[in-house]
Design an enzyme around this catalytic site. Structure first.
Site, PDB file in Angstrom:
ATOM      1  CG  ASP A 141      91.741  96.373  23.908  1.00  9.77           C
ATOM      2  OD1 ASP A 141      91.760  97.543  24.493  1.00  9.77           O
ATOM      3  OD2 ASP A 141      92.519  96.251  23.073  1.00  9.77           O
ATOM      4  NE  ARG A 179      98.985  92.924  21.780  1.00 10.96           N
ATOM      5  CZ  ARG A 179      98.017  94.131  21.971  1.00 10.96           C
ATOM      6  NH1 ARG A 179      98.592  95.249  21.966  1.00 10.96           N
ATOM      7  NH2 ARG A 179      96.683  94.196  22.210  1.00 10.96           N
TER       8      ARG A 179
END
Length: 547
Positions: free
Chosen positions: A452, A173
């Site tokens: 996160d 990603r």
């Protein structure tokens, strides 16, 4: 630093590798002239169109602030009509029942690729703080992993880690369209971070992956509109041509992480149909985007973060629509992240966490998802057992859930309470994550959950929403800037007690609190907290380089 070996107009002022002495002799120099020429070609071709797309994002949010709401594509739009399908999935992406994600750090890469998961997504975005050494260490680790020579020696334990014969399929990603990489400048401007991340990965690894019988596979984050998917499609076409690869070699899965994207799923797949393999329920970013998109609406205040589970009607509609759209078009519908992590020191807490994971994955497989995400290698077996029991085939592509999802279903405000405990939790978690991020750590285990940037964004934007609409909490107190400052100081005191005075003083808690308070009091909130945080992240690095 810059070098005459770089292409004209290209400057790099970071380290040349993740270590002072550059890369090991077994690794190609990642910032070599050919690689930088490849990235530069992408930047010069696609930076100006990206500038336009980002301006359109700002205008879209302005219209949402004025009361407009996202809408589906018209029924006659090519993406919603006809029997078009995405290109068939490669053989090694037919079964994706458990995917694990994490930063592209060497130890995490080895453990995740060895975890038994079908796919590992190496994340340069939400779980990696973009220090240049982190980025280059990640690219070097990917380079070594693709060639199956990645290993890691833990300095503390002396334990060695190496890849098994059979490993998870690798996906990557890159950072989102909104981020830039300031250490690489082309023609005087920082380059789009997505082109830096994806460009280096593809240049160094795409042909090698194809030669090894797999392929270059990407996860694309935070798209909002089909025009952004069209931009990525054109980037991939040029990249493949430059690398001498057939069109459609690069395969991508799109994360549906924004409220506008939930209304545009067909359009996103349609624009990338020769490269797309599926869509993913990026639930944490999606909740953040739901709050951000509707931020100006005083009637859209959400309850505590802990109450916004996937059982909420607006999230149930989001999940059902994603499976419907994917399976009608031959694409995989990937479930979302379980943020739980094993609790080794507390058997009862561990059992509760595993029960939550099992319930979450059972709901997804029964909804028709073809796979799911976990954040820790210790959860792979738990998630796989659920999918194995309820999905005997490689996927569920023939299954299309009944019941059409209406626009109003996706906009339904979740019910629940706004509590003092919820406020305190948001401030504490937001501060602790941001402090860790400012020290270069992109994912942080807190309270047996893996936090996160996406989960920190929920904390940040939810408090902003409550504060700016003067929400009344369960104790009858109405939020105000003065009261809010008191809560920040209380959160810092709690954190100091948790981590100890020495760790608190050695950390960046004051910097994190100053930034967090600034973000929360801003009447026009930053679209992503990592944008203003990026400059502060780089301050120690900049001081070190210029000293």
């Amino acid at each position: 630093m810059s070098t005459p070996l770089f292409p004209a107009g290209v400057e790099w002022d970071g380290p040349l590798g993740p270590r002072d002495d550059g890369f090991g002799p077994e690794d190609a120099a990642l910032l070599n002239p050919a690689a930088l020429a490849f990235v530069t070609g992408l930047v010069r071709a696609f930076r100006a169109p990206l500038d336009i797309l980002l301006a359109e994002r700002r205008e879209r949010q302005r219209r949402f602030d004025a009361g407009e709401r996202p809408r589906f594509l018209p029924a006659g739009h090519p993406a919603r009509s006809g029997d078009w399908q995405v290109a068939p999935a490669p053989a090694d992406l037919l079964d994706r029942r458990v995917e694990i994600t994490g930063p592209p750090e060497p130890k995490m890469l080895v453990n995740a690729l060895n975890s038994g998961a079908k796919v590992y997504m190496a994340d340069f975005e939400d779980s990696l703080a973009p220090l240049p050494a982190n980025l280059l260490e990640g690219q070097a680790a990917l380079h070594a992993a693709v060639r199956r020579r990645l290993c890691f020696q833990d300095a503390a334990s002396g334990k060695g880690y190496a890849l098994k014969d059979r490993t998870a399929v690798l996906m990557v990603r890159p950072r989102g369209l909104h981020l830039e990489e300031r250490h690489l400048r082309v023609d005087g401007r920082p380059v789009p971070a997505c082109l830096f991340d994806a460009g280096l990965f593809l240049f160094h690894n795409a042909r090698e992956l194809v030669a090894r019988g797999t392929g270059p596979y990407l996860y694309l984050p935070k798209l909002e509109d089909p025009a952004e998917a069209r931009w990525w499609n054109e980037v991939l076409l040029l990249a493949q041509a430059a690398l001498g690869l057939p069109e459609g070699t690069v395969r991508v899965t799109l994360l549906i992480e924004t409220l506008p994207a939930a209304f545009q799923m067909e359009g996103l797949l349609y624009e990338l149909r020769q490269h797309a393999t599926g869509l993913n329920l990026g639930r944490w970013d999606y909740i953040f985007s739901f709050i951000k998109t509707l931020r100006a609406d005083a009637s859209a205040l959400l309850p505590d973060r802990a109450q916004i589970a996937m059982t909420q009607p607006f999230l149930r509609a989001y999940a059902r629509r994603l499976v419907q759209v994917c399976h009608r078009r031959g694409a995989h519908a990937m479930g979302g992240m379980s943020a739980f992590i094993p609790v080794k020191t507390d058997p009862a807490a561990h059992a509760r966490a595993m029960a939550q994971v099992q319930a979450d994955k059972l709901r997804e497989v029964q909804d028709g998802c073809d796979g799911t995400w976990v954040a820790h290698p210790g959860l792979v077996a738990e998630a796989q057992a659920v999918f194995d029991a309820h999905m005997p085939e490689a996927n569920q592509l023939p299954r299309i859930p009944e019941g059409e999802v209406a626009e109003a279903d996706l906009l339904r405000i979740p019910e629940g309470t706004r509590t003092v405990a919820g406020l305190r939790h948001n401030l504490r978690v937001g501060l602790r994550y941001l402090e860790a991020w400012l020290r270069g750590q992109g994912c942080v285990p807190l309270d047996h959950l893996m936090e996160d940037a996406a989960t920190a964004e929920i904390c940040r934007m939810q408090v902003w929403q409550w504060l700016h609409h003067e929400a009344v909490l369960d104790d009858g107190e109405r939020l105000s800037p003065s009261l809010f400052h008191m809560w920040i100081q209380e959160a810092l005191a709690q954190i100091r007690a948790e981590v100890g005075l020495d760790a608190f003083l050695d950390g960046r808690y004051g910097d994190a609190a100053d930034l967090f308070e600034t973000l929360l009091l801003d009447p026009d909130p930053a679209p992503f907290l990592t944008l203003p945080a990026y400059g502060r992240l780089l301050q120690p690095f900049i001081l070190e380089v210029t000293a």
